[in-house]
Design a protein around this motif. Structure first.
Motif, short mmCIF file in Angstrom:
data_model
loop_
_atom_site.label_atom_id
_atom_site.label_comp_id
_atom_site.label_asym_id
_atom_site.label_seq_id
_atom_site.Cartn_x
_atom_site.Cartn_y
_atom_site.Cartn_z
N SER A 120 0.84 -1.20 0.00
CA SER A 120 0.00 0.00 0.00
C SER A 120 0.88 1.25 0.00
O SER A 120 1.66 1.48 0.92
N PRO A 121 0.76 2.09 -1.03
CA PRO A 121 1.56 3.32 -1.05
C PRO A 121 1.30 4.20 0.18
O PRO A 121 2.21 4.89 0.65
N LEU A 122 0.08 4.17 0.71
CA LEU A 122 -0.22 5.02 1.86
C LEU A 122 0.40 4.46 3.13
O LEU A 122 0.90 5.21 3.98
N VAL A 123 0.41 3.14 3.30
CA VAL A 123 1.12 2.54 4.44
C VAL A 123 2.62 2.84 4.32
O VAL A 123 3.28 3.23 5.28
N THR A 170 4.25 5.27 2.70
CA THR A 170 4.67 6.66 2.94
C THR A 170 4.55 7.00 4.43
O THR A 170 5.35 7.78 4.94
N PHE A 208 7.68 5.72 5.94
CA PHE A 208 8.77 6.65 5.62
C PHE A 208 8.75 7.83 6.60
O PHE A 208 9.79 8.29 7.07
N ASP A 228 5.36 7.63 10.92
CA ASP A 228 4.06 8.07 11.44
C ASP A 228 3.21 6.83 11.75
O ASP A 228 2.88 6.07 10.84
N PRO A 229 2.84 6.60 13.01
CA PRO A 229 2.02 5.44 13.34
C PRO A 229 0.57 5.64 12.91
O PRO A 229 -0.35 5.62 13.72
N ASN A 230 0.38 5.85 11.61
CA ASN A 230 -0.95 6.13 11.04
C ASN A 230 -1.66 4.80 10.82
O ASN A 230 -1.77 4.30 9.70
N TRP A 231 -2.18 4.23 11.91
CA TRP A 231 -2.74 2.88 11.85
C TRP A 231 -4.01 2.81 11.00
O TRP A 231 -4.39 1.75 10.53
N GLY A 232 -4.66 3.97 10.80
CA GLY A 232 -5.85 3.97 9.95
C GLY A 232 -5.54 3.44 8.56
O GLY A 232 -6.35 2.77 7.93
N ARG A 233 -4.34 3.75 8.06
CA ARG A 233 -3.98 3.26 6.72
C ARG A 233 -3.75 1.76 6.74
O ARG A 233 -4.04 1.08 5.74
N MET A 267 -7.15 0.23 6.71
CA MET A 267 -7.71 0.42 5.36
C MET A 267 -7.19 -0.68 4.43
O MET A 267 -7.94 -1.29 3.68
N ALA A 268 -5.87 -0.93 4.50
CA ALA A 268 -5.28 -1.93 3.60
C ALA A 268 -5.78 -3.33 3.94
O ALA A 268 -6.09 -4.12 3.04
N LEU A 313 8.25 3.75 1.35
CA LEU A 313 8.24 4.46 0.05
C LEU A 313 8.72 5.88 0.31
O LEU A 313 8.02 6.68 0.94
#
Lengths: 410, 410
Positions: free
Chosen positions: A310-313, A315, A318, A321-326, A329-330, A397
């Motif tokens: 997943s490009p969003l996971v 990035t 990179f 950022d512990p953006n677990w929502g992404r 989503m994946a 990424l």
């Protein structure tokens, strides 16, 4: 860019294996770009190759020669070049690959089917055969049992460092060696094999068993990595057994010697596969996506690859950022039938971040940031619907990935 | 970054539709982030929603309300917020979505099932319900038939420009209008719907037929775009028909009026879908991947999406580099059974670049560079094995994509 610092390992010789690196000047004249590798008489050889429909000419020829190669007991050669993939080059590409094999065979006094060609580099340009042929005599003269680092460097393309691994074990007083080298950094989602990898042992293994051993090792290593989801046209992974260690031939997948060899071969494959990932194009993170609790391994792999690609996971990784929502989503778009998100748990390292369809009560952003700050990160996903597990390795990424691939041909 | 310059279209009113934009201060207080949209009594409404397993609370509630909504002939409302997706928020998220619907219903004097909630923004944070409720009375007071641009702006997240489209047609002396607006820039690979899109007409259409019309239009528009292959948790695409134009109700998918309406609705959907792509995160190119000569549409789509989502193809597009080797690599890894690469042809714009497994004899790098220098590029692939065709729209992968998504939460 690459993750971590890994000095080139001290590589022992493997009885029956000699190598040489040379500069054919395929893309530039200031680096070696050609490797000649010799395997002693009586070696057994196995290979797995890309399943890309546009498989390159050297892959076609290597598969063809591999089928007919072991009628004789003569020496056997691998000719590897970097800087040109000889892929999508039509009939001319096939002729070119055959020409290089023929010249190696002529110089060595063996049949052309005893020579396997391998190429890596730009797709769609004709192989500069004359340049390669011109340096072959020198390469033959330079064949030696200690040229591992020079060889591993010569097969690099966008790789930033040479990749090799070695494992030794003792059996009944005899030391058995397994050496391997690989190249690969982008266009990495091997499907039966990786970009280019070569593993050699001085154990003696019957060819049908060597073939099984290689497929099993690849399934646990190169077939579990992805940089960008893009499968190369030139993937090849070779395993050779020279039989020079004074031990009996292994014919069946049983017994202590086979178990030791199996573990050593798998360990070398995994080290090489992970080396490809830590040197993935633009990589700043080494990421393990481990999926457990699946109904079967297929669905575990589907979730693992969807998250890993997943490009969003990527990035977010990179950016540390512990953006677990992404991540969720994946998981949610991985196509798993009747996934009950209330049973899914997601961990970052050892930190539980998601349960019952949302953020875990115990989770704090600080916990997540601590894990994300590391070079090596594990995203663990428990699907809560079975006992199957799988894991893949990947990278983030980054800007460097875009830079490397936007500027590759210019 | 965005491709091209598209001024906001002059949007006529649609009889029976009123809108208002307001600032609830969800993520910041210097922009509108809430839209209230009113549909007159007697409107029919259809919706399609994300198939992501982690579908957001407002999606669950909107689907629930949509099923029970048209028993009554009362007014109908859509409440849309940006800045918070209300996704992966568990039971609290469901309660929050219901609360906002209840308050809109109370102020309007309708049943809560006459209100559909939509959210877009960060995943995993609770909806600031109080802030939203506080501005609802003002939003009701501001409802007007001309607030399209303000509404299209208010639903933006990483979008750099508001997206709307309008088509009118005449039928028996009556002007029928189809207006639409959408938001979406990243996490774009709609699966049954896109991020958020709203299309309204003053034609009168029976609900079952409206549902069919929407699905057909979405299949030809939003279900054919991808920015990054990531399917959102909040995708929704709504189509409403107010019936205020003095024409008979359309009940069957036949006749001249239906044909005109169908074309207008599809045209608006396609314009909105393309607007999402030209404003894709970091986009510098608008790319059409058109696949023809397939044995069936499924395999055409598999090839089109594999090419459209390949990071190596996308970075080459960013670099305006006619690196066709990456395109054939992607075709080759698309999983098409028994693909004969000798029959495949690849065109860049009108230029034939690949045939018979390699570079076309007539192709020159200059030709490729001329096409790649454009803002809008078509990659056309003839698989040479049948008569099916499909096409998807996508963007390149640029440094700005990485920057936007590495910095989104910080």
């Amino acid at each position: 860019m690459a993750v971590g610092h890994f000095p080139f390992p001290k590589m022992p010789a493997v009885g029956g294996v000699r190598l040489a690196a040379a500069c054919a000047g395929i893309k530039s004249t200031d680096r070696n770009d050609l490797v000649l590798l010799e395997l002693a008489e009586g070696s057994s050889v196995a290979g797995v190759f890309t399943r890309n429909a546009y498989c390159a000419a050297p892959v076609v020829i290597a598969k063809e020669h591999l089928r007919s190669t072991f009628a004789s007991g003569s020496k056997h050669y691998w000719l590897i070049n970097a800087g040109n993939a000889n892929a999508c080059t039509g009939e001319r590409g096939m002729d070119d690959a055959r020409s290089t094999c023929a010249e190696v065979a002529r110089l060595a006094g063996v049949s052309p089917t005893q020579v396997l060609p391998f190429s890596t580099g730009v797709i769609g340009e004709s192989l500069p055969v004359d340049k390669m042929l011109a340096v072959l005599p020198q390469a033959f003269g330079d064949l030696a049992d200690g040229s591992w680092e020079a060889a591993a460097r010569a097969i690099m393309t966008t790789d930033t460092r040479p990749k090799a691994a070695t494992v030794q074990f003792e059996h009944e007083g005899v030391t058995v060696t397994v050496n391997g080298m690989a190249k690969g950094s982008g266009m990495i989602k091997p499907d039966m094999a990786t970009m280019l990898a070569y593993v050699m042992t001085d154990a003696k293994v019957a060819q049908p068993l060597l073939d099984k051993l290689l497929r099993s090792a690849v399934e646990r290593s190169f077939n579990r990595i992805t940089v960008d989801g893009d499968t190369s046209t030139n993937d090849a992974c070779m395993l050779a057994a020279t039989g020079r260690a004074p031990l009996p031939e292994i014919i069946e997948p049983s017994g202590v010697l086979y178990a030791k060899l199996y573990n050593a071969v798998v360990a070398v494959h995994i080290q090489l596969a992970q080396a490809v990932i830590t040197d993935g194009e633009g990589a700043t993170k080494f990421v393990t996506v481990a999926v457990e609790g699946g109904a079967n391994r297929r669905e575990c792999l589907a979730v693992a690859y969807t998250v890993a690609e997943s490009p969003l996971v990527k990035t977010a990784l990179f950016a540390s950022d512990p953006n677990w929502g992404r991540t969720v989503m994946a998981i949610g778009r991985a196509g798993i039938e009747e996934l009950d998100v209330n049973r899914v748990k997601v961990y970052l390292g050892d930190v539980l971040i998601v349960e019952r369809g949302g953020r875990a009560d115990s989770y704090t952003e600080e916990q997540g940031q601590q894990v994300m700050a590391r070079d090596a990160i594990t995203i663990r996903i428990d699907l809560g619907r079975g006992s199957s597990a799988e894991r893949v390795w990947t990278t983030d990424l980054s800007h460097d990935y875009v830079t490397i691939n936007a500027e590759y041909r210019t």
